[in-house]
Write an enzyme that holds these catalytic residues in place. Structure first.
Site, PDB file in Angstrom:
ATOM      1  N   ASP A 225       0.933  -1.621  -0.058  1.00  0.00           N
ATOM      2  CA  ASP A 225      -0.234   0.086   0.310  1.00  0.00           C
ATOM      3  C   ASP A 225       0.541   1.653   0.328  1.00  0.00           C
ATOM      4  OD1 ASP A 225      -2.522   1.455  -0.084  1.00  0.00           O
ATOM      5  OD2 ASP A 225      -3.205   1.391   1.975  1.00  0.00           O
TER       6      ASP A 225
ATOM      7  N   TRP B 173       2.603   8.044  -2.508  1.00  0.00           N
ATOM      8  CA  TRP B 173       3.825   8.217  -3.585  1.00  0.00           C
ATOM      9  C   TRP B 173       4.011   9.063  -4.835  1.00  0.00           C
ATOM     10  CZ3 TRP B 173       6.810   7.344  -7.592  1.00  0.00           C
ATOM     11  CH2 TRP B 173       8.273   7.359  -7.850  1.00  0.00           C
TER      12      TRP B 173
ATOM     13  N   HIS C 174       2.009   3.388  -9.194  1.00  0.00           N
ATOM     14  CA  HIS C 174       2.335   1.685  -8.920  1.00  0.00           C
ATOM     15  C   HIS C 174       3.238   1.154 -10.253  1.00  0.00           C
ATOM     16  CE1 HIS C 174      -1.488   1.759  -7.580  1.00  0.00           C
ATOM     17  NE2 HIS C 174      -2.465   2.841  -8.591  1.00  0.00           N
TER      18      HIS C 174
ATOM     19  N   ARG D 189     -12.038   2.530  -8.170  1.00  0.00           N
ATOM     20  CA  ARG D 189     -11.244   3.681  -8.340  1.00  0.00           C
ATOM     21  C   ARG D 189     -11.558   3.871  -9.954  1.00  0.00           C
ATOM     22  NH1 ARG D 189      -5.541   2.358  -5.376  1.00  0.00           N
ATOM     23  NH2 ARG D 189      -5.870   2.137  -3.884  1.00  0.00           N
TER      24      ARG D 189
ATOM     25  N   LEU E  81       9.919 -21.149  -4.320  1.00  0.00           N
ATOM     26  CA  LEU E  81       9.388 -19.799  -4.423  1.00  0.00           C
ATOM     27  C   LEU E  81       7.746 -19.732  -4.193  1.00  0.00           C
ATOM     28  CD1 LEU E  81       8.348 -17.340  -1.907  1.00  0.00           C
ATOM     29  CD2 LEU E  81       9.066 -16.400  -4.386  1.00  0.00           C
TER      30      LEU E  81
HETATM   31  C1  IPE Z   1      -5.521  -2.749  -0.896  1.00  0.00           C
HETATM   32  O1  IPE Z   1      -5.233  -1.643  -0.918  1.00  0.00           O
HETATM   33  C2  IPE Z   1      -5.235  -3.321  -1.718  1.00  0.00           C
HETATM   34  C3  IPE Z   1      -3.790  -3.177  -2.844  1.00  0.00           C
HETATM   35  C4  IPE Z   1      -2.936  -2.957  -2.046  1.00  0.00           C
HETATM   36  C5  IPE Z   1      -4.277  -4.206  -3.744  1.00  0.00           C
HETATM   37  P1  IPE Z   1      -5.852   0.008  -0.521  1.00  0.00           P
HETATM   38  O2  IPE Z   1      -5.457   0.948  -1.008  1.00  0.00           O
HETATM   39  O3  IPE Z   1      -7.378  -0.065  -1.312  1.00  0.00           O
HETATM   40  O4  IPE Z   1      -7.824  -0.472   0.946  1.00  0.00           O
HETATM   41  P2  IPE Z   1      -7.954   0.666   1.774  1.00  0.00           P
HETATM   42  O5  IPE Z   1      -9.114   1.339   0.180  1.00  0.00           O
HETATM   43  O6  IPE Z   1      -6.919   1.657   1.857  1.00  0.00           O
HETATM   44  O7  IPE Z   1      -8.401  -0.333   3.060  1.00  0.00           O
HETATM   45  C1  IPE Z   2      -1.789   0.101  -3.036  1.00  0.00           C
HETATM   46  O1  IPE Z   2      -1.283   1.711  -3.175  1.00  0.00           O
HETATM   47  C2  IPE Z   2      -1.662  -0.842  -4.685  1.00  0.00           C
HETATM   48  C3  IPE Z   2      -3.092  -0.562  -4.985  1.00  0.00           C
HETATM   49  C4  IPE Z   2      -3.921  -0.811  -4.026  1.00  0.00           C
HETATM   50  C5  IPE Z   2      -2.992  -1.453  -6.238  1.00  0.00           C
HETATM   51  P1  IPE Z   2      -2.882   2.320  -3.146  1.00  0.00           P
HETATM   52  O2  IPE Z   2      -2.748   2.688  -4.897  1.00  0.00           O
HETATM   53  O3  IPE Z   2      -3.670   2.547  -2.569  1.00  0.00           O
HETATM   54  O4  IPE Z   2      -1.964   3.640  -2.513  1.00  0.00           O
HETATM   55  P2  IPE Z   2      -2.117   4.768  -1.421  1.00  0.00           P
HETATM   56  O5  IPE Z   2      -2.607   4.238  -0.788  1.00  0.00           O
HETATM   57  O6  IPE Z   2      -3.457   5.543  -2.514  1.00  0.00           O
HETATM   58  O7  IPE Z   2      -1.167   5.821  -1.412  1.00  0.00           O
HETATM   59 MG    MG Z   3      -4.103   2.184  -0.539  1.00  0.00          MG
END
Ligand code: IPE
Ligand code: IPE
Ligand code: MG
Length: 235
Positions: free
Chosen positions: A13, A18, A30, A64, A124
């Protein structure tokens, strides 16, 4: 190093934050996240960790924007087509956790291919959770067991924790020992609900794209210092 976890799960996450901090588009966050992932997979394989489960895309991430979902789908495809040779060479066995059939065509094919190609590998066990939700996984298992019961293939009284576990995407794998969620968020967000029953949790503040080998080693060391009791009492 102290005792290694058999099964590490990571909620990767912080890509969005970032990107924002670097004044870049979220898609670049990403992309940077995929780079971080490469190093962690390689290190897990080199260390001899048995299983690594990575949360890449949740059943809720479809919420999203279409642009972000498209960017993520593009990256997924690029990852699976671009990395498969190296992963296969490293003897990595890929398993997708989640509903592959709910994925767009090209991605679905790439996911099935990656699994088929690395099926016999003995290194792995790399689980990548895509279109995954822990509750959806439990519903799917309940349906499978109900169907078996209705067909007379299983007696409902014989359903145990192990039988239920054998219907999950993670069938045959040990429970999660260590769960790491980067970016300081402290929640599971529907990841491996059943499998994390006795996992040790770590919530490093580092955003996923910045999570490097030093952070990973620190997490593994911290795990080694945890006292696990599983409800009992250690001497
Ligand atoms: C969880 O992160 C899913 C992944 C890292 C793929 P999210 O960023 O989607 O989760 P919430 O919405 O903050 O709980
Ligand atoms: C996690 O990073 C990746 C996915 C959920 C695919 P985020 O995109 O959720 O990053 P934040 O939480 O917005 O910083
Ligand atoms: Mg997130």
């Amino acid at each position: 190093m102290t005792a290694l976890p058999r099964h590490v799960a990571i909620i990767m996450d912080g890509n969005g934050r970032w990107a924002k901090a670097h004044k870049l588009q979220v898609a670049l966050g990403h992309r940077k996240g995929v780079e971080a992932l490469r190093a962690i997979i390689r290190e897990s394989s080199d260390l001899g960790i048995e299983a690594l489960s990575l949360y890449a895309f949740s059943t809720e991430n479809w919420r999203r924007s279409p642009q972000e979902v498209e960017a993520l789908m593009g990256l997924l495809l690029e990852y699976f087509t671009g990395e498969i040779d190296e992963l296969d060479e490293k003897n990595v066995c890929i398993r997708i956790l989640g509903d592959k059939d709910g994925m767009p065509d090209k991605q679905r094919r790439a996911l099935f291919d990656a699994e088929a190609r690395t099926k016999g590998n003995t290194g792995l066990k790399l689980n990548i959770a895509i279109n995954y939700g822990g509750r959806a996984e439990l519903v799917r298992a309940a349906k499978a067991l109900a169907k078996k019961a209705a067909e007379g293939r299983i007696d409902p009284g014989d359903i145990t924790e192990d039988v239920l576990a054998s219907e999950l995407y993670t069938a045959g794998l040990p429970d999660v020992d260590l769960l790491i969620r980067t970016s300081g968020e402290m929640r599971l967000s529907n990841f491996l609900l059943f499998q994390c029953a006795y996992a040790e949790f770590l919530f490093p503040e580092t955003l996923w794209p910045d999570f490097g080998l030093k952070d990973y080693h620190a997490a593994l060391d911290a795990f080694g210092r945890r006292e696990r009791r599983f409800g009992g009492r250690n001497p």
